[in-house]
Structure formats: structure tokens, C-alpha cells
Design a protein around this motif. Sequence first.
Motif, PDB file in Angstrom:
ATOM      1  N   LEU A 175     -16.125  -1.274 -10.838  1.00 21.90           N
ATOM      2  CA  LEU A 175     -17.397  -0.754 -11.325  1.00 21.90           C
ATOM      3  C   LEU A 175     -17.310  -0.755 -12.848  1.00 21.90           C
ATOM      4  O   LEU A 175     -16.216  -0.596 -13.393  1.00 21.90           O
ATOM      5  CB  LEU A 175     -17.603   0.678 -10.848  1.00 21.90           C
ATOM      6  CG  LEU A 175     -18.083   0.879  -9.409  1.00 21.90           C
ATOM      7  CD1 LEU A 175     -18.145   2.355  -9.097  1.00 21.90           C
ATOM      8  CD2 LEU A 175     -19.447   0.245  -9.208  1.00 21.90           C
ATOM      9  N   PRO A 176     -18.457  -0.904 -13.531  1.00 23.48           N
ATOM     10  CA  PRO A 176     -18.395  -0.923 -14.994  1.00 23.48           C
ATOM     11  C   PRO A 176     -17.642   0.275 -15.567  1.00 23.48           C
ATOM     12  O   PRO A 176     -16.949   0.140 -16.572  1.00 23.48           O
ATOM     13  CB  PRO A 176     -19.863  -0.888 -15.398  1.00 23.48           C
ATOM     14  CG  PRO A 176     -20.588  -1.526 -14.277  1.00 23.48           C
ATOM     15  CD  PRO A 176     -19.819  -1.177 -13.031  1.00 23.48           C
ATOM     16  N   SER A 177     -17.748   1.440 -14.904  1.00 25.14           N
ATOM     17  CA  SER A 177     -17.105   2.621 -15.491  1.00 25.14           C
ATOM     18  C   SER A 177     -15.582   2.556 -15.397  1.00 25.14           C
ATOM     19  O   SER A 177     -14.901   3.341 -16.037  1.00 25.14           O
ATOM     20  CB  SER A 177     -17.606   3.892 -14.818  1.00 25.14           C
ATOM     21  OG  SER A 177     -17.338   3.848 -13.439  1.00 25.14           O
ATOM     22  N   PRO A 233     -15.483   0.455 -19.328  1.00 26.09           N
ATOM     23  CA  PRO A 233     -16.792   0.128 -19.911  1.00 26.09           C
ATOM     24  C   PRO A 233     -16.725  -0.960 -20.985  1.00 26.09           C
ATOM     25  O   PRO A 233     -17.551  -1.860 -21.016  1.00 26.09           O
ATOM     26  CB  PRO A 233     -17.252   1.446 -20.513  1.00 26.09           C
ATOM     27  CG  PRO A 233     -16.523   2.490 -19.776  1.00 26.09           C
ATOM     28  CD  PRO A 233     -15.200   1.888 -19.398  1.00 26.09           C
ATOM     29  N   LYS A 288     -16.675  10.891 -14.301  1.00 24.41           N
ATOM     30  CA  LYS A 288     -15.533  10.747 -13.398  1.00 24.41           C
ATOM     31  C   LYS A 288     -14.344  11.549 -13.921  1.00 24.41           C
ATOM     32  O   LYS A 288     -13.662  12.233 -13.164  1.00 24.41           O
ATOM     33  CB  LYS A 288     -15.123   9.285 -13.286  1.00 24.41           C
ATOM     34  CG  LYS A 288     -15.816   8.507 -12.196  1.00 24.41           C
ATOM     35  CD  LYS A 288     -15.189   7.121 -12.113  1.00 24.41           C
ATOM     36  CE  LYS A 288     -15.981   6.185 -11.257  1.00 24.41           C
ATOM     37  NZ  LYS A 288     -15.527   4.795 -11.420  1.00 24.41           N
ATOM     38  N   GLU A 332     -24.473   2.198 -11.067  1.00 24.05           N
ATOM     39  CA  GLU A 332     -23.512   1.211 -11.555  1.00 24.05           C
ATOM     40  C   GLU A 332     -23.430   0.018 -10.626  1.00 24.05           C
ATOM     41  O   GLU A 332     -23.355  -1.125 -11.058  1.00 24.05           O
ATOM     42  CB  GLU A 332     -22.123   1.839 -11.624  1.00 24.05           C
ATOM     43  CG  GLU A 332     -21.833   2.561 -12.887  1.00 24.05           C
ATOM     44  CD  GLU A 332     -20.372   2.898 -12.920  1.00 24.05           C
ATOM     45  OE1 GLU A 332     -19.604   2.106 -13.440  1.00 24.05           O
ATOM     46  OE2 GLU A 332     -19.992   3.955 -12.377  1.00 24.05           O
ATOM     47  N   SER A 341     -20.753   7.336 -16.783  1.00 28.34           N
ATOM     48  CA  SER A 341     -20.129   7.490 -15.482  1.00 28.34           C
ATOM     49  C   SER A 341     -18.636   7.752 -15.632  1.00 28.34           C
ATOM     50  O   SER A 341     -18.060   8.577 -14.923  1.00 28.34           O
ATOM     51  CB  SER A 341     -20.379   6.238 -14.645  1.00 28.34           C
ATOM     52  OG  SER A 341     -19.702   6.321 -13.436  1.00 28.34           O
ATOM     53  N   GLN A 342     -18.027   7.034 -16.580  1.00 30.47           N
ATOM     54  CA  GLN A 342     -16.591   7.223 -16.797  1.00 30.47           C
ATOM     55  C   GLN A 342     -16.307   8.654 -17.244  1.00 30.47           C
ATOM     56  O   GLN A 342     -15.373   9.292 -16.765  1.00 30.47           O
ATOM     57  CB  GLN A 342     -16.099   6.229 -17.843  1.00 30.47           C
ATOM     58  CG  GLN A 342     -14.597   6.147 -17.929  1.00 30.47           C
ATOM     59  CD  GLN A 342     -14.139   5.395 -19.152  1.00 30.47           C
ATOM     60  OE1 GLN A 342     -14.802   5.431 -20.198  1.00 30.47           O
ATOM     61  NE2 GLN A 342     -13.029   4.710 -19.048  1.00 30.47           N
ATOM     62  N   ALA A 347     -22.012   2.935 -17.951  1.00 30.74           N
ATOM     63  CA  ALA A 347     -20.596   2.924 -17.582  1.00 30.74           C
ATOM     64  C   ALA A 347     -19.848   4.024 -18.319  1.00 30.74           C
ATOM     65  O   ALA A 347     -19.007   4.711 -17.738  1.00 30.74           O
ATOM     66  CB  ALA A 347     -19.986   1.564 -17.881  1.00 30.74           C
ATOM     67  N   VAL A 348     -20.176   4.208 -19.618  1.00 29.21           N
ATOM     68  CA  VAL A 348     -19.500   5.255 -20.386  1.00 29.21           C
ATOM     69  C   VAL A 348     -19.847   6.630 -19.824  1.00 29.21           C
ATOM     70  O   VAL A 348     -18.968   7.473 -19.623  1.00 29.21           O
ATOM     71  CB  VAL A 348     -19.875   5.156 -21.882  1.00 29.21           C
ATOM     72  CG1 VAL A 348     -19.352   6.349 -22.640  1.00 29.21           C
ATOM     73  CG2 VAL A 348     -19.333   3.870 -22.476  1.00 29.21           C
ATOM     74  N   VAL A 369     -26.139  -1.121 -19.310  1.00 28.16           N
ATOM     75  CA  VAL A 369     -25.092  -0.942 -18.302  1.00 28.16           C
ATOM     76  C   VAL A 369     -23.841  -0.360 -18.953  1.00 28.16           C
ATOM     77  O   VAL A 369     -23.173   0.511 -18.386  1.00 28.16           O
ATOM     78  CB  VAL A 369     -24.783  -2.265 -17.571  1.00 28.16           C
ATOM     79  CG1 VAL A 369     -23.637  -2.079 -16.585  1.00 28.16           C
ATOM     80  CG2 VAL A 369     -26.004  -2.778 -16.842  1.00 28.16           C
ATOM     81  N   GLY A 370     -23.550  -0.828 -20.172  1.00 26.93           N
ATOM     82  CA  GLY A 370     -22.390  -0.324 -20.897  1.00 26.93           C
ATOM     83  C   GLY A 370     -22.507   1.176 -21.121  1.00 26.93           C
ATOM     84  O   GLY A 370     -21.566   1.943 -20.928  1.00 26.93           O
TER      85      GLY A 370
END
Lengths: 303, 456
Positions: A38-40, A43, B395, B94, B391-392, B388-389, B384-385
Motif C-alpha cells: 500500500l502507498p503508506s 509514501p 498506522k 489507499e 495513513s502511515q 499515504a503519509v 495519493v502521496g
Amino acid sequence: MRIATSQYQAMMTQSLQENQERITYVTQQMASGNRIQLPSDDPVDSVRMSRLKREEAGIKQYRSNIAAVNERLGKNEGYLQNMVNDMGSGRDLLVWALDASNTSQDLNAMVTSLVSLRDSLSYSANTIDQEGRYVFSGTVTGTAPIAYNASAPAGSRYSYAGNTNDQLVVVGNGITQVANQNVKGVETLLNQLDQTIDTLSSTTVNVNDPAVRTVLKANLNGFDDAMNLVGGKVAVIGGQQNVLKTIDANHENVSLSNQTAILDIGQLDIGTAAIELNGYQTALQASYTAYSKIGKLSLFSVL
Amino acid sequence: MSILNNALSGAVASQLALSASSQNVANLQTKGYTRQSALLTAVAPSAGSSQAGNGVRVTALMRFSDSYKTQQMWRSASDLGAHSQTQPYLTQLEQVMGDDTASLSSGIDGFFAALNSVAGVDPTSTPLRQQVVTAANLLSQRFNSMNNVYNAQLQSVRQQRSALVDSANTAIASIASLNAQIANANATGSNASALVDARDQAIDSLANQMGLEVSDQPDGTRNVSLKTGQSLVLGGVAGQLSVSGGAAQTFSLTFAGTRFDLDTTRAGGQLGGLSVYERDTLLPLQQGVAEMAQQIADKVNTQLQAGYAMDGSAGKPLFVYNPGSTSTMLQVAAGYQTSDLAFSGDGTAGDTGNLQKLVGIKSQTITMTRIGTVMISDADTQLVGRLAVDSQQNKGALKTTQTMRDQAVADWQSTSGVNQDEEAVHLVEYQNMYQANMKVMSVANALFDATLQMMG
């Protein structure tokens, strides 16, 4: 520290859960071959990959354009080369016609050949593609480039109805290439040829008549000019194909380096993953063994 | 007679202790159960220096609980709730937005590839032109399906918040009613341990839904308020949360006839987490994608209108952008024909002047509120980037808060949880104590018998 029975159970459940989660993740990675699920997961690298893929998509399109343009140029080259060949045999006929020992009948006999040459040339110049659009009329693709007016006097029946604009095609980022050719100038030759045919068709035509010779000589020169003109276009197409080849090779190199980068960034290192998987499996196995032993321990069972 | 009485008090006390242990063992697997144990105290003699004492008494059934650990557990429940509910939403986005074949990026690639192939091969070719209209349709569909995903999520987030309010109201009411029962039990001297366990579990589940401040009262009740200060429970009085409004929900709390408006983004817990996700991630993304659709449509339409169609007529717009529409945000104009595509710059059919400019749009920039000015081809990548950040981060936070919650629960169990070996030892020891006291009784009996025989 005091440990409650439920605390040990919770700890065990958590550790089993955690190991199974890791095993699932590594298995997914191995199944897809992708490091990033997944992108995360990463990133920054997934943005890099996405950009490389965008560039790759563009290059792929340019390369397929180049292949198609090459095909189109090759076809044009063929048509034009045909015209040059026709002109060569026409020129031979005229050289023969200018021979002072020719009789009227000899000259009359040449007319049939010249008529078929004229028609062949005008047919080639008005070539259409599969969709019925004219190939050699510049950008006015709906109009036949060589127009014919039967009611005009011989020598002015043919005219060029197209334009000399270029059809530019895109073969790279900001790089364009001319993909069409026009036949402007061929109409002069056709008019001269028409004039010659008209002159030679007369039953009393005399090759030594200065007026006849002027027509024939002018036509001979016209053939030379037209051959130079069309031959030059064939040469230009050859040059264009070479340029396209170079551009395609550049695209190929960039594409290769992009693909390498995409693999470098996105591909899973199977070795590392396998070792990780092994580690998690061992840990899970150990947890099972520990639980099966310790879970049975209870003071109640010995009372 | 004091020997016999002492022995009796010992036997009774050990029975009580055994009963506490049996309750503990019975609740070995009960969630939220706090272990109890009999607190034994020696009874002092009534008078005189020649008496050892009057036996033993169970002064209280003790609950093993540490209010610091309980508070810690509730606090970690709120932090965990704030991150746990949003992660499935983030992961779904995502997966949809990051998918190589379904992403907006590949739709945009496809549209410009179709333009490029007309530009690169033959501007008058009908099948190639058809491909442009088809790719435009596909691009619109991608924008629309992305928008549908956002709308589905918005709806789901809002439904979830409504459900949370209902379930929180149940928890709040039950905390208040248990508070009243506990105060009652304490006043009459009954054992309120089971009630306290039930109430604390209700607080724990409420804490997962929103951030709480809990304060202990002398009568055994607990007052619960939101982090922002508004009271949810005061003793036996419960507040009531309510949600109103359509798409944009507004939340309020009614307590003792007074109504307060709530800013749920500051509420913490699941309610706060969902609200923050809606405000900071979902709505900006939806807006970003809508801005992309609008600006791409505008640029393509404007350029097409500057050119000429196959028949030399002026170009017509290809895209129709419907702001606010859920499933038809972007569409290809109805009845659009391949020959309507205005690729010619000068009106002649084979000219590619305008087509070159259309192809060039891909490297033009658009402006998005959240990201700034970016190239069209890069806009989706950056969205999306950004996702993603986010989501990261979530998480990471989820992992941390999960660990903290696990740790807090383990700490609580360490004090309040039952250990079966410990109970086994208690059972054996109190059984011994009971038997020893019985023995004392038989000794006292023997002494009494001996005295009687001397008399006889």
C-alpha cells in the motif's frame, strides 16, 4: 510483578496475533513480488514509483507512435518511389521521341504508353488511405491534390488543389516530426505530359517541326525537374526515418533506466523476505510450544 | 468459653475467605472482574490482662483495584479509539487510489495516450479519434467512481457517528444508574463490587467512543465528563447526546435541561477520530479530486473550442463538469462525435496545430487547495502521496496506542485479575485454617469433658 491468569492469556493471544499478521504480510509481499503493498508502506518511494510509471506510460506511447509513423512514412516512400520510376520510363520515351528519324506513325504509337504513364502518375499522386483520405494533399486531406479540368485546353488541365502544410506528429516530449508529403509541382509535369500526348496524337506530327521539339524538350526538362522534386522528397523521408530511429533509441534507453528504477524501488528482495518469513514462523512455532507446555501448568492439577 | 468462640470465629472467617476465593475462581475468565479477598482482623480482648483476644473477624471483603491503573486504561481506550476507527477507511482509499489500473493517474495517462496516438499517427483516422472519446469517457468514469468512493465513505462515517451517539447514550445512562445503585449499596453496607465492575466496564466502553475525564466521589460514585469539560454523568444524573442536521451533522449534549453544542473533532475517541478523518482527510481529498476534474475539463474544453472539427466548424467542449453531483461529476458531452474533436488549428482536416496544444495540456499546471500548483500528470500522484503519509501516520499512532492500551490492560490485570495458582494456595490454606479451628473446638470440647468428669 504479579501476573494474573488472564494476563498471560492476553499476552499469548497478542503474540500469536502479531506473528500471524507479520507472516500474512510477508506472504502477500512474496505473492505479488512487490515490496510496497500500500502507498503508506513507503509514501516517498511510492510517489517516486508513480512518477516513473507516468513517464513510462508517456514513453510507451511515443514509441508506439514512432512505429506507426515509420510505417506511414514507409508507405509514402513507396508511393513516391513508384512515381519516380514511372517518370524514369517516361523520360526514356521522350528521349526516344526526340530522335529525328522517328516517323509520324512511330510518334503516334508512343501516345498509348504516354497516356498510361500520365494516368498512372496522376493516380499515384491522388493516392487515398484506407479511410478514403488523400495522402499527398498537405493538410487538406479531404481534397484530391491533383485536380483535373477536362474542359481546359491541353497543358493547363491539371492543377494542384492541396496545400503545402505539414502534419506534425508528436514523437517525444516536445518533439514533433512531419508525417506527410505533398505533390505540389507534379501537376506541371502532368500538364506537360498532357501537352505532349496532344501533340504526338496528331497523324501529321513531324518530329523535326521546331514547335513539336519545343514541346518535347520542355517535357523532357519537366521530367528531370519532377524526378528531382519527388526524388528529393523520398530522400527527406529516408532522413526522417533515421531521425525517428535515433529518437526511438533514446526512448528505449530512458525506458530501460525507468524500468530498472521501478524494479529497484518496488521489487521485493525475496532472500530477505524468505529469511523474515522463516524467523516469524520459528517465533510462532515457539509460541505454540510454550503455550502447550505452560498452558497446562496449574496448581489445581496437582492438588 | 473463649477458646470455643475463638475457634468458631476462625472457622467462620475461613469460610468467608474460601467463599471469596471460590468467587474469584468462578470468575477466572470474566472480563472486567476485580478479584476480592477477605480482610481478616484480630478481635481484641474485652478486659483484663489474662486474655489473648476474642478471635478473628472479617472486617471487609477487599476489592483489589488501583484507581490510577483504571484511569490509565480508560485514557488509552480513548487514544486507541481515535485511531482504530479511521484506519480501515484510510486503507480502503489507499487501495482504490493507489491501484495501478484503477487510479486517476492511469485514467489521465490513458486519455493523453489516446490524444498522443492521434497526434503521433494520423489526425484524421476515425478509429484513433474514437479512442480519444472512449478514453475521455473512461477518465470521467474514474473520476466519478472515485467520487462515489468518497461519498460512500462520508455516508459511512456519518452513520457510524450516529450509531456511536446512540450507543454512548446507553452507556451514559447505565453509568448513571449503576452510580445510584452503588451509592445505595455503600450506604446500606452491601458488597458493591459487582456493580462497580459493571460501571467501570461501561465507562471503559464509553472511553473508547470519546475522550473522558473521570473523577471519584466519596460515596463510591464516579462523575464522567468530556475532555472539553461538559458533564456526561454526575452521580445518578445522566446527560444525553444528540445528533441533528442532514449531511453536515451537528452534535449537542443536553445535561439537566441545558444544551451545549459539541465540536466532535475535539471529542477524542472513535467519535473524535472519525470527525477528524472526515475534516482533515476525506473532505480535502474529495475536494482535490473535484478540483482536478474541473480544471482538466476546463483546459481541454477551452483548447478544443479554440480549434476546428473535421468539417472546419468551430470546436465544441468534450467534457461536462457537474459540481456537487455524486455519480456524474464528470461526463462526456451527450452526443459527442469523433468528428467533433477539434484537432485542427487552421480549419483544414489534416492539420494538427490544436491537437499539439491539447497534448501539451498534460504538462500544464492546475491549482489544488490542499496541495498547491502541480502538473496535471502529477496531481493524482501527489494526492495519493499525501494520503499515504496520513495513513502511515495513523498506522504508527494506531500501533503506539494499541501497545499503550495492551500495557494498560495488562497493568490493570496485574492488580485486579485472578491468578488461579494464587487462588489454589488460598483454598488450601483456608481449608487448613478451617480444619485447625475445628481441631481447636475438639480440644476445647475435650477440656470441657475432662472438667465435667472431675465433677462427677
